[in-house]
Design an enzyme around this catalytic site. Structure first.
Site, PDB file in Angstrom:
ATOM      1  N   CYS A  86       8.932   8.367  -4.935  1.00  0.00           N
ATOM      2  CA  CYS A  86       9.716   9.336  -4.168  1.00  0.00           C
ATOM      3  C   CYS A  86      11.118   9.488  -4.767  1.00  0.00           C
ATOM      4  O   CYS A  86      11.258  10.021  -5.852  1.00  0.00           O
ATOM      5  CB  CYS A  86       9.742   8.951  -2.692  1.00  0.00           C
ATOM      6  SG  CYS A  86      10.255  10.300  -1.622  1.00  0.00           S
ATOM      7  N   HIS A 203       3.914   7.790  -1.225  1.00  0.00           N
ATOM      8  CA  HIS A 203       4.348   6.408  -0.971  1.00  0.00           C
ATOM      9  C   HIS A 203       3.162   5.456  -0.838  1.00  0.00           C
ATOM     10  O   HIS A 203       2.701   5.216   0.285  1.00  0.00           O
ATOM     11  CB  HIS A 203       5.134   6.352   0.338  1.00  0.00           C
ATOM     12  CG  HIS A 203       6.492   6.955   0.256  1.00  0.00           C
ATOM     13  ND1 HIS A 203       7.599   6.250  -0.162  1.00  0.00           N
ATOM     14  CD2 HIS A 203       6.936   8.204   0.539  1.00  0.00           C
ATOM     15  CE1 HIS A 203       8.667   7.026  -0.129  1.00  0.00           C
ATOM     16  NE2 HIS A 203       8.289   8.218   0.295  1.00  0.00           N
ATOM     17  N   GLU A 205       3.219   2.312  -0.914  1.00  0.00           N
ATOM     18  CA  GLU A 205       3.620   1.121  -0.142  1.00  0.00           C
ATOM     19  C   GLU A 205       3.515   1.342   1.365  1.00  0.00           C
ATOM     20  O   GLU A 205       3.510   0.393   2.134  1.00  0.00           O
ATOM     21  CB  GLU A 205       5.046   0.696  -0.532  1.00  0.00           C
ATOM     22  CG  GLU A 205       6.195   1.483   0.104  1.00  0.00           C
ATOM     23  CD  GLU A 205       6.450   2.834  -0.542  1.00  0.00           C
ATOM     24  OE1 GLU A 205       5.622   3.281  -1.355  1.00  0.00           O
ATOM     25  OE2 GLU A 205       7.488   3.456  -0.208  1.00  0.00           O
TER      26      GLU A 205
END
Lengths: 230, 80
Positions: A86, A203, A205
């Site tokens: 990002c 993302h 994560e």
């Protein structure tokens, strides 16, 4: 060896990615403040998401010139794996470690939702845990994710197999409707020519353990943990 | 002296913000509007008395930070 996560004023995914890295590697990563000029011994550098320097001037522009980035650039050129997520992708593009820029979303809206991604490359240290053409469900949350580059560079990315992920529908079809931000060629993530730097807007994560609602992101950290342990 | 810097999107680069402004202007009844491109304007004060030296420095600033030359052009005006 552990990973290092670069922390800028305005980073907000640094701790999320630290949790995912610790789960995959068994060790907490080193958290490195942007004003540092050196990195600890590490075999993986992560530039996390967020709004470094408040997105002043252009997203990632200030962070790309922070003291630590000079070291990150040197290490990337020397072959250390670097993952930018990002805002991290925006920073790596502004630092010219990756070609192109992330412009304002075509819709002009901040887009925050899960999207489908098609895995284009599986022979990289980042994506070896996936199958070619596999469709991942991963969240995006950005205002400036509209990937743009000139036609010549785009051709070079296509020919060199540097496109790692594209936005697609749930069946893996790359369509205009599945493009959340106007990115050229539905690009969601690209590699540098050497294959050791990956920038991506989604993302991984944020969906790296079941408690978060999905685990599609976990295989990326698993693959990286394996690569740096080898 | 002072540098006035205009940073504009290169032609061919889509400008959705400019398009939104254009639509808003049309909505306000400004029928003559054919196109809008949005950019940035930056002023830099310099402790420099030579205009050419100032221009060289500001050009370097634009290349390194103020503009992203992948998508943007810059135009520098040096004033006293």
């Amino acid at each position: 060896m552990p990973a290092a996560v670069i922390v800028f004023p305005g980073s907000n995914c640094d701790r999320d990615v630290a949790v995912a890295l610790e789960a995959a590697t068994g060790r907490p990563p080193a958290m490195v403040w942007h004003q540092e000029s050196s990195l600890p011994q590490c075999d993986l550098i992560v530039v996390p998401g967020g709004f470094s320097y408040g997105d002043y001037l252009r997203s990632g522009a200030m962070a790309a010139h922070s003291p630590i980035l000079r070291t990150v650039i040197d290490r990337a050129h020397a072959g250390t794996p670097v993952l930018g997520i990002c805002n991290g992708f925006q920073i790596l593009a502004e630092a010219r470690l990756l070609p192109g820029v992330l412009m304002r979303n075509a819709s002009l809206k901040f887009v925050c939702r899960d999207v489908d991604l098609r895995v284009e490359r599986t022979d990289t240290i980042f994506t070896s845990g996936y199958a070619t053409g596999q469709v991942l469900r991963v969240p995006i949350a950005h205002h400036d994710g509209n990937y743009f580059t000139d036609a010549e560079t785009l051709q070079r990315l296509e020919d060199g197999g540097q496109i790692a992920f594209r936005y697609c529908d749930s069946d893996g079809n790359v369509t205009a409707d599945a493009n959340p931000n106007g990115s050229i060629a539905n690009i969601a993530g690209i590699l540098n020519a050497q294959g050791n730097v990956l920038g991506m807007m989604p993302h991984p994560e944020r969906l790296a353990e079941a408690l978060l609602g999905g685990t599609d992101g976990a295989a990326m950290f698993g693959a990286l943990a394996e690569a740096i342990a080898a | 002296m002072k540098a006035r810097i205009h940073i504009t999107l290169k032609s061919g680069v889509l400008d959705p913000q400019g398009k939104a402004i254009q639509q808003a202007l049309t909505g306000l009844g400004f029928d003559a509007v054919e196109d809008v491109r949005q950019g940035k304007y930056i002023e830099v004060e310099l402790s420099e008395s030579d205009a050419e030296a100032a221009r060289t420095k500001v050009s370097d600033m634009c290349e390194k930070l103020l503009a992203n030359t992948v998508i943007e052009n810059y135009d520098i005006e040096i004033v006293d």
